[in-house]
Design an enzyme around this catalytic site. Structure first.
Site, PDB file in Angstrom:
ATOM      1  N   HIS A   1      70.450  42.366  30.039  1.00  0.00           N
ATOM      2  CA  HIS A   1      70.397  41.470  30.044  1.00  0.00           C
ATOM      3  C   HIS A   1      69.798  40.817  31.566  1.00  0.00           C
ATOM      4  O   HIS A   1      69.069  39.646  31.662  1.00  0.00           O
ATOM      5  CB  HIS A   1      70.589  40.226  28.451  1.00  0.00           C
TER       6      HIS A   1
ATOM      7  N   SER B   1      78.115  36.609  31.101  1.00  0.00           N
ATOM      8  CA  SER B   1      77.131  38.118  30.446  1.00  0.00           C
ATOM      9  C   SER B   1      77.691  39.088  31.576  1.00  0.00           C
ATOM     10  O   SER B   1      77.331  38.817  33.190  1.00  0.00           O
ATOM     11  CB  SER B   1      75.798  37.931  30.526  1.00  0.00           C
TER      12      SER B   1
ATOM     13  N   ASP C   1      73.415  46.889  25.762  1.00  0.00           N
ATOM     14  CA  ASP C   1      73.378  45.941  26.377  1.00  0.00           C
ATOM     15  C   ASP C   1      73.785  46.382  27.396  1.00  0.00           C
ATOM     16  O   ASP C   1      75.164  45.639  27.801  1.00  0.00           O
ATOM     17  CB  ASP C   1      73.604  44.581  26.162  1.00  0.00           C
TER      18      ASP C   1
HETATM   19  N1  ARG Z   1      74.849  36.183  27.179  1.00  0.00           N
HETATM   20  C1  ARG Z   1      75.150  34.984  27.598  1.00  0.00           C
HETATM   21  C2  ARG Z   1      75.230  34.796  29.432  1.00  0.00           C
HETATM   22  O1  ARG Z   1      74.171  35.002  29.342  1.00  0.00           O
HETATM   23  C3  ARG Z   1      76.613  35.618  27.707  1.00  0.00           C
HETATM   24  C4  ARG Z   1      77.693  34.602  26.156  1.00  0.00           C
HETATM   25  C5  ARG Z   1      78.984  35.620  25.664  1.00  0.00           C
HETATM   26  N2  ARG Z   1      78.694  34.601  24.667  1.00  0.00           N
HETATM   27  C6  ARG Z   1      80.510  34.446  24.265  1.00  0.00           C
HETATM   28  N3  ARG Z   1      80.948  33.457  23.584  1.00  0.00           N
HETATM   29  N4  ARG Z   1      81.367  35.597  24.356  1.00  0.00           N
HETATM   30  O2  ARG Z   1      76.190  33.800  30.051  1.00  0.00           O
END
Ligand code: ARG
Length: 244
Positions: A66, A203, A121
């Site tokens: 992503h 992420s 992912d």
């Molecule tokens: N999708 C998030 C990002 O773009 C990461 C989320 C991780 N969240 C968590 N609570 N571990 O950075």
């Protein structure tokens, strides 16, 4: 007039820095890239933080699919490689002097990737140059791991922009499946409890178990909430498809 302004500025700085030292990546501590030279940031060409990643070969960065997707978690289309930069050797992303910024020559996203909660992912960026930093090998999960990143220190704060790390307990597949309806045993792992977690901006970043890269940050419901562990892509599951 000038004195008053300075006082207000001082109060604001005290607030911001007090907030970011009290909590962390969430619940962690400052880290330095010299200790973990394989951890990299993925940014836009104008230096905005997109994600983290890890150097798995001199010219290859492991990250989340992503992170290389237009519009992030909900998007389908790959973000063009020309829009990505990899920053290595820089603890504080606001200082432009340290480290190396590398262009991305090509992007491999897992061919089955659709959206974060469905899994797969994972992505590998091939850099336009080899980087002079130590790489990290892939490994298996264990009882706990260290997650690193430049992201938010709590839900709703801006990203820290300085590298931070936190040790998180890794839960069993059975526990993860209870807490996360979309959990895929074997292909994901979940970790974090009691105020320790990754957050937005982390992420794609590394979860390190016994010095090896076991997972990349994928998704979570909020950050560090009670009973909401963070979900990671379990890299051991993807070794053959990635050739690592
Ligand atoms: N999708 C998030 C990002 O773009 C990461 C989320 C991780 N969240 C968590 N609570 N571990 O950075």
């Amino acid at each position: 007039m000038r004195g008053k302004r300075l006082a207000v500025l001082g109060a604001v700085i005290a607030l911001v820095s007090g907030g970011s030292t009290a909590d962390a990546i969430v619940g962690g501590t400052p880290a330095r890239v010299v200790d973990t030279p394989w951890v990299v940031a993925i940014t836009t060409t104008d230096g905005q933080l997109i994600c983290g990643g890890a150097l798995v070969a001199a010219n290859k960065v492991m990250t989340a699919a992503h992170c290389a997707t237009l519009k992030g978690v909900l998007g389908k289309n790959q973000r063009p490689a020309e829009q990505l930069r990899v920053v290595a050797g820089r603890t504080d992303l606001r200082t432009k002097s340290d480290g190396v910024e590398a262009a991305v020559a090509s992007v491999w996203r897992h061919p089955d990737y659709q959206e974060v909660t469905k899994g797969d992912d994972v992505a590998v960026l091939t850099l336009a140059q080899s980087l002079p930093y130590r790489t990290i090998a892939l490994g298996e999960v264990g009882d706990d791991g260290v997650v690193l990143g430049w992201g938010r220190t709590a839900e709703g704060t801006p990203p820290a922009m300085t590298l931070r790390k936190v040790t998180v307990p890794i839960l069993s597949d059975a526990e993860c499946a209870l807490k996360e309806p979309d959990y895929r045993p074997g292909a994901m792992l979940c970790a974090g409890r009691g105020g320790r977690d990754a957050c937005t901006g982390d992420s794609g970043g590394p979860l390190v178990v016994k010095g090896r890269l076991a997972g990349v940050v994928s998704f979570g419901r909020g950050c560090a909430r009670a009973d909401e562990p963070g979900v990671y892509t379990r890299l051991a599951h993807y070794r053959s498809v990635m050739g690592f």
